[in-house]
Enzyme design. Structure first.
Site, short mmCIF file in Angstrom:
data_model
loop_
_atom_site.label_atom_id
_atom_site.label_comp_id
_atom_site.label_asym_id
_atom_site.label_seq_id
_atom_site.Cartn_x
_atom_site.Cartn_y
_atom_site.Cartn_z
N CYS A 57 34.34 8.46 14.82
CA CYS A 57 34.82 7.24 14.18
C CYS A 57 36.29 7.38 13.78
O CYS A 57 36.69 8.38 13.18
CB CYS A 57 33.98 6.92 12.95
N CYS A 63 37.58 6.98 5.24
CA CYS A 63 36.39 6.32 4.73
C CYS A 63 35.46 7.30 4.03
O CYS A 63 35.25 8.42 4.49
CB CYS A 63 35.66 5.64 5.88
N CYS A 66 31.04 8.42 5.48
CA CYS A 66 30.54 9.62 6.14
C CYS A 66 31.38 10.82 5.69
O CYS A 66 32.58 10.69 5.48
CB CYS A 66 30.64 9.50 7.66
N CYS A 140 32.13 0.75 13.04
CA CYS A 140 31.35 1.72 12.26
C CYS A 140 30.27 2.29 13.17
O CYS A 140 29.53 1.55 13.83
CB CYS A 140 30.71 1.04 11.04
N GLN A 238 13.68 1.29 3.43
CA GLN A 238 14.10 2.46 4.20
C GLN A 238 15.30 2.08 5.07
O GLN A 238 15.40 0.98 5.58
CB GLN A 238 12.95 2.98 5.07
N PHE A 265 4.70 4.03 -6.59
CA PHE A 265 6.08 3.60 -6.30
C PHE A 265 6.08 2.88 -4.95
O PHE A 265 6.83 3.22 -4.03
CB PHE A 265 7.04 4.79 -6.29
N GLU A 285 3.82 -0.33 -8.73
CA GLU A 285 5.29 -0.38 -8.69
C GLU A 285 5.80 -0.95 -10.01
O GLU A 285 5.19 -1.86 -10.58
CB GLU A 285 5.74 -1.25 -7.52
N ASP A 333 6.16 7.93 -3.47
CA ASP A 333 7.53 7.84 -2.96
C ASP A 333 8.46 7.53 -4.13
O ASP A 333 8.94 6.41 -4.28
CB ASP A 333 7.62 6.76 -1.88
N CYS A 359 13.52 11.74 -1.45
CA CYS A 359 14.91 11.72 -1.02
C CYS A 359 15.74 12.75 -1.79
O CYS A 359 16.97 12.73 -1.73
CB CYS A 359 15.51 10.33 -1.22
#
Length: 404
Positions: A57, A63, A66, A140, A238, A265, A285, A333, A359
């Protein structure tokens, strides 16, 4: 000063001896440059790593979207798996790792862009590294082309609804019906602004301004399994469809054979509805709007088992032993902070099968330790890289009670 990079930190920066942070470097490289406050922000590469590649890129150097495009795909795959292995090792744990799944370029279906007014017009893009400066993007390699196509409209919206002293935030989500755009940080939605915004109706399925829906041309539907759901504006989803599919497949495997499942969750039903193709599911949730979206989807669904929803703050009021007793499988999750209180209850009196999506490798390892200490077995870990060229990594895991 000349220094050698020893490893990458959890944010993707190179770390040299003395804990000097050096961005855009790789382990084994020798670099030189000025060091200020423990950072070398403009390194000159003297000895490049064999894993160094040309960033695809043109915006990469400026930027902040990334941070690892200078690393080969094989290096990144190994490093992201090692990040999880290291987190588990810190808790005295090991696991059977499955091959990493990496989402392809230009497949991100959701992102948050920033916009600001200038003397000549407007800038829309990502923030620069460690800066409030906005880097405008013309191409991008991460975002889906449909998100990129909204940039001219976002620039116009910034001119209309932004100010020189504030930064607009555009939460974009690609849906089956078009782009869902949730705007925050702009001017108050007065009558003049409300009348001006519908000119962008051809660009977005739905446009919201803070808490107000300006228009809904078509409900921005997502399909979770066979069920159509319209999540609330800016809701968690996601990041890529193929990453979601990999996580869903992992949860289906982790709960295989279960007759009653609880989804902790649950969000708007990402895992709930695919699981409900096999067994009844109770979704829990803390966000009322997400459960409302899940409930609406359930009421219009066919061909699935019974789905029920519950609004509950699982941090303050985790499901306890009696609450968990009806279920022979659970999936969880949680956000990045993990779910320490809920995991303790799962460990004490939880179902025989647990599917875990995380995550954050560090909080996952902590919660995995809790489950294992209570007699669970960690069967496998599936690494999922939906955030290509970033240090972010996700995983799915399977636990069973040791007696199974």
């Amino acid at each position: 000063m000349e220094i050698k990079i020893q490893r990458l930190g959890h944010k993707g920066d190179g770390i040299a001896e003395g804990h000097v942070l050096v961005p855009l470097t790789l382990p084994g490289e020798t670099v030189e440059g000025d060091i200020h406050d423990g950072r070398m922000d403009a390194p000159r590469i003297l000895t490049p790593s064999p894993d160094r590649v040309k960033a695809p890129c043109s915006h990469f150097r400026q930027c902040g979207g990334c941070s690892l495009q200078h690393a080969s795909d094989s290096f990144l795959a190994n490093w992201k798996s090692q990040v999880i292995e290291t987190a588990l090792a810190a808790q005295g744990l090991t696991a059977d790792f499955r091959p990493i799944h990496i989402s392809p370029p230009r497949s991100r279906r959701r992102a948050t862009l920033a916009g600001t007014r200038t003397k000549k017009g407007a800038l829309v893009g990502f923030h620069a590294r460690r800066s409030d400066t906005i880097v405008p993007i013309t191409d991008c390699h991460v975002l889906h082309p449909d998100l990129m196509a909204t940039l001219p409209a976002l620039e116009q919206i910034t001119r209309i609804g932004g100010s020189r002293s504030a930064t607009l935030s555009f939460a974009l989500t690609r849906s089956d019906a078009g782009i869902d755009c949730a705007v925050t940080g702009g001017k108050p939605l007065d009558e003049a602004l409300r009348m001006a915004l519908p000119q962008f109706i051809q660009h977005f399925a739905r446009l919201t301004w803070d808490d107000d829906t300006v228009f809904t041309e078509t409900p921005p539907v997502q399909h979770f399994g066979t069920v159509a759901v319209t999540p609330p504006p800016g809701a968690f989803l996601q990041a890529t469809p193929d990453g979601e599919a990999t996580l869903v497949a992992a949860m289906l495997e982790a709960t295989q054979g279960a007759k009653h499942i609880v989804d902790l969750f649950s969000g708007s039903g990402t895992f709930t509805f695919p699981l409900a193709a096999r067994a009844p599911v109770h979704a829990v949730e803390g966000d009322r709007a997400m459960i409302a979206a899940l409930d609406h989807g359930m009421r219009h669904a066919t061909g699935i088992k019974k789905v029920t929803g519950e609004v509950r703050d699982l941090f303050r009021r985790p499901l306890m032993g009696d609450d968990l007793a009806p279920y022979d499988a659970a999936i969880i999750d949680p956000p990045r902070a993990g779910a320490e209180a809920q995991v303790q209850e799962l460990a004490a009196a939880g179902p025989a099968k647990i599917g875990f999506v995380s995550c954050n490798p560090v909080t996952f390892a902590r919660d995995a330790r809790t489950l294992i200490d209570a007699g669970c077995r960690l069967n496998w870990v599936q690494v999922v890289d939906q955030f290509r060229w970033s240090p972010h990594v996700e995983l799915a895991a399977s636990f069973t009670r040791a007696h199974m």
